[in-house]
Write a protein that holds these residues in place. Structure first.
Motif, mmCIF file in Angstrom:
data_model
loop_
_atom_site.group_PDB
_atom_site.id
_atom_site.type_symbol
_atom_site.label_atom_id
_atom_site.label_comp_id
_atom_site.label_asym_id
_atom_site.label_seq_id
_atom_site.Cartn_x
_atom_site.Cartn_y
_atom_site.Cartn_z
ATOM 1 N N ALA A 115 -1.412 2.639 12.003
ATOM 2 C CA ALA A 115 -0.017 2.943 11.669
ATOM 3 C C ALA A 115 0.116 3.285 10.187
ATOM 4 O O ALA A 115 0.851 4.211 9.818
ATOM 5 C CB ALA A 115 0.875 1.762 12.024
ATOM 6 N N LEU A 116 -0.618 2.574 9.352
ATOM 7 C CA LEU A 116 -0.593 2.853 7.919
ATOM 8 C C LEU A 116 -1.156 4.238 7.629
ATOM 9 O O LEU A 116 -0.605 4.989 6.825
ATOM 10 C CB LEU A 116 -1.380 1.785 7.162
ATOM 11 C CG LEU A 116 -1.343 1.852 5.647
ATOM 12 C CD1 LEU A 116 0.085 1.739 5.129
ATOM 13 C CD2 LEU A 116 -2.217 0.751 5.062
ATOM 14 N N PHE A 117 -2.226 4.600 8.301
ATOM 15 C CA PHE A 117 -2.813 5.936 8.152
ATOM 16 C C PHE A 117 -1.792 7.017 8.512
ATOM 17 O O PHE A 117 -1.622 7.995 7.786
ATOM 18 C CB PHE A 117 -4.052 6.063 9.038
ATOM 19 C CG PHE A 117 -4.587 7.458 9.133
ATOM 20 C CD1 PHE A 117 -5.350 7.996 8.106
ATOM 21 C CD2 PHE A 117 -4.340 8.236 10.252
ATOM 22 C CE1 PHE A 117 -5.852 9.284 8.185
ATOM 23 C CE2 PHE A 117 -4.845 9.526 10.348
ATOM 24 C CZ PHE A 117 -5.597 10.044 9.313
ATOM 25 N N LYS A 118 -1.094 6.839 9.614
ATOM 26 C CA LYS A 118 -0.090 7.819 10.045
ATOM 27 C C LYS A 118 1.058 7.908 9.054
ATOM 28 O O LYS A 118 1.574 8.997 8.777
ATOM 29 C CB LYS A 118 0.410 7.478 11.449
ATOM 30 C CG LYS A 118 -0.661 7.719 12.504
ATOM 31 C CD LYS A 118 -0.222 7.309 13.883
ATOM 32 C CE LYS A 118 -1.350 7.567 14.867
ATOM 33 N NZ LYS A 118 -1.027 7.128 16.220
ATOM 34 N N LYS A 172 0.124 9.980 5.959
ATOM 35 C CA LYS A 172 0.160 11.432 6.150
ATOM 36 C C LYS A 172 1.531 12.021 5.828
ATOM 37 O O LYS A 172 1.664 13.225 5.654
ATOM 38 C CB LYS A 172 -0.266 11.810 7.576
ATOM 39 C CG LYS A 172 -1.721 11.495 7.860
ATOM 40 C CD LYS A 172 -2.606 12.188 6.857
ATOM 41 C CE LYS A 172 -4.006 11.697 6.854
ATOM 42 N NZ LYS A 172 -4.801 12.172 5.740
ATOM 43 N N ASN A 173 2.552 11.167 5.743
ATOM 44 C CA ASN A 173 3.895 11.621 5.366
ATOM 45 C C ASN A 173 4.107 11.619 3.858
ATOM 46 O O ASN A 173 5.121 12.120 3.385
ATOM 47 C CB ASN A 173 4.962 10.726 6.023
ATOM 48 C CG ASN A 173 4.948 10.846 7.531
ATOM 49 O OD1 ASN A 173 4.695 11.914 8.071
ATOM 50 N ND2 ASN A 173 5.185 9.746 8.203
ATOM 51 N N ALA A 201 0.833 -1.205 0.000
ATOM 52 C CA ALA A 201 0.000 0.000 0.000
ATOM 53 C C ALA A 201 0.866 1.252 0.000
ATOM 54 O O ALA A 201 0.592 2.205 -0.733
ATOM 55 C CB ALA A 201 -0.938 0.001 1.204
ATOM 56 N N LEU A 202 1.935 1.259 0.797
ATOM 57 C CA LEU A 202 2.839 2.410 0.837
ATOM 58 C C LEU A 202 3.483 2.659 -0.522
ATOM 59 O O LEU A 202 3.633 3.807 -0.947
ATOM 60 C CB LEU A 202 3.908 2.226 1.910
ATOM 61 C CG LEU A 202 3.436 2.461 3.341
ATOM 62 C CD1 LEU A 202 4.500 2.025 4.339
ATOM 63 C CD2 LEU A 202 3.057 3.908 3.550
ATOM 64 N N GLU A 203 3.838 1.595 -1.225
ATOM 65 C CA GLU A 203 4.386 1.752 -2.581
ATOM 66 C C GLU A 203 3.361 2.411 -3.498
ATOM 67 O O GLU A 203 3.690 3.316 -4.258
ATOM 68 C CB GLU A 203 4.783 0.388 -3.149
ATOM 69 C CG GLU A 203 6.014 -0.210 -2.541
ATOM 70 C CD GLU A 203 6.309 -1.599 -3.102
ATOM 71 O OE1 GLU A 203 5.921 -1.875 -4.248
ATOM 72 O OE2 GLU A 203 6.938 -2.387 -2.380
ATOM 73 N N LYS A 204 2.120 1.951 -3.426
ATOM 74 C CA LYS A 204 1.062 2.492 -4.287
ATOM 75 C C LYS A 204 0.755 3.948 -3.935
ATOM 76 O O LYS A 204 0.451 4.753 -4.804
ATOM 77 C CB LYS A 204 -0.177 1.625 -4.207
ATOM 78 C CG LYS A 204 0.043 0.260 -4.840
ATOM 79 C CD LYS A 204 -1.204 -0.574 -4.829
ATOM 80 C CE LYS A 204 -0.953 -1.960 -5.359
ATOM 81 N NZ LYS A 204 -0.447 -2.054 -6.696
ATOM 82 N N PHE A 205 0.843 4.294 -2.635
ATOM 83 C CA PHE A 205 0.628 5.678 -2.199
ATOM 84 C C PHE A 205 1.593 6.618 -2.911
ATOM 85 O O PHE A 205 1.239 7.726 -3.265
ATOM 86 C CB PHE A 205 0.861 5.852 -0.699
ATOM 87 C CG PHE A 205 -0.149 5.200 0.199
ATOM 88 C CD1 PHE A 205 -1.411 4.841 -0.242
ATOM 89 C CD2 PHE A 205 0.169 4.950 1.513
ATOM 90 C CE1 PHE A 205 -2.336 4.255 0.598
ATOM 91 C CE2 PHE A 205 -0.748 4.367 2.373
ATOM 92 C CZ PHE A 205 -1.997 4.011 1.918
ATOM 93 N N LYS A 223 -1.685 12.606 1.104
ATOM 94 C CA LYS A 223 -1.819 12.968 2.516
ATOM 95 C C LYS A 223 -3.216 13.476 2.884
ATOM 96 O O LYS A 223 -3.626 13.361 4.031
ATOM 97 C CB LYS A 223 -0.751 13.971 2.923
ATOM 98 C CG LYS A 223 -0.931 15.351 2.349
ATOM 99 C CD LYS A 223 0.164 16.275 2.838
ATOM 100 C CE LYS A 223 -0.042 17.660 2.286
ATOM 101 N NZ LYS A 223 1.007 18.554 2.741
ATOM 102 N N ASP A 224 -3.980 13.987 1.930
ATOM 103 C CA ASP A 224 -5.320 14.482 2.220
ATOM 104 C C ASP A 224 -6.426 13.544 1.737
ATOM 105 O O ASP A 224 -7.597 13.885 1.775
ATOM 106 C CB ASP A 224 -5.519 15.861 1.575
ATOM 107 C CG ASP A 224 -4.582 16.900 2.179
ATOM 108 O OD1 ASP A 224 -4.343 16.842 3.398
ATOM 109 O OD2 ASP A 224 -4.080 17.758 1.426
ATOM 110 N N THR A 225 -6.044 12.356 1.300
ATOM 111 C CA THR A 225 -7.017 11.394 0.792
ATOM 112 C C THR A 225 -7.854 10.831 1.937
ATOM 113 O O THR A 225 -7.299 10.425 2.964
ATOM 114 C CB THR A 225 -6.282 10.235 0.074
ATOM 115 O OG1 THR A 225 -5.523 10.783 -0.998
ATOM 116 C CG2 THR A 225 -7.260 9.217 -0.473
#
Length: 159
Positions: free
Chosen positions: A64-67, A70-71, A39-43, A76-78
């Motif tokens: 933790a994924l949500f936090k 935000k980085n 998910a972080l890669e896709k973000f 970050k505003d999704t």
């Protein structure tokens, strides 16, 4: 089209969410991520209009994924929706969805966090007396134009 990311380790639940979304909404593209790392890669790669995430993962949890999200500048505003079977909530996360649920309940939640009426994918302009020539089997056919659709200028989509 609203691009939605589903993040859940369980394939059956990802498939259920995807099936519900496709059956209840006709303007969505679904991307799946089976882990927080994916998910972080896709973000980082693409912008999403909504993120739906499970609460618990082997390596992390939805909070933790949500936090971490935000980085990431691009998302970050999704709107971020946690799907949980418990009633527990974290103060930082605004949107929770309690399981079990129906496709209609899921549609209402998605439309609440990302209202499709805010979207303007095109402008319609009228061109009186405009004509078009359409070729069918190499035979020209004169046609009148009723409306023309053009891409909207400076389109931004925020939910």
């Amino acid at each position: 089209m609203r691009k939605i990311l589903i993040v859940h380790e369980t394939r059956i639940l990802r498939t259920l969410l995807k099936t519900y979304l496709i059956s209840a909404l006709n303007d969505v593209v679904i991307i799946e991520a089976p882990s927080a790392a994916e998910a972080l890669e896709k973000f980082k790669e693409q912008k999403f209009e909504v993120i739906i995430c499970g609460m618990q993962f082997k390596q992390a949890n939805g909070i933790a994924l949500f936090k971490e999200l935000k980085n990431e500048e691009i998302n970050k505003d999704t709107p971020f929706i946690i799907v949980t079977s418990t009633g527990s909530k974290e103060n930082d996360i605004q949107h929770y969805f309690l399981s079990p649920f129906t496709p209609i309940e899921l549609r209402e939640k998605i439309n609440t966090v990302c209202d499709p009426r805010q979207w303007c994918a095109h402008d319609s302009i009228s061109m009186p007396d405009a004509k078009a020539i359409i070729h069918v089997n190499n035979d020209p056919i004169d046609a009148g134009i009723i409306n023309a659709i053009t891409p909207a200028q400076n389109l931004t989509t925020t939910c």
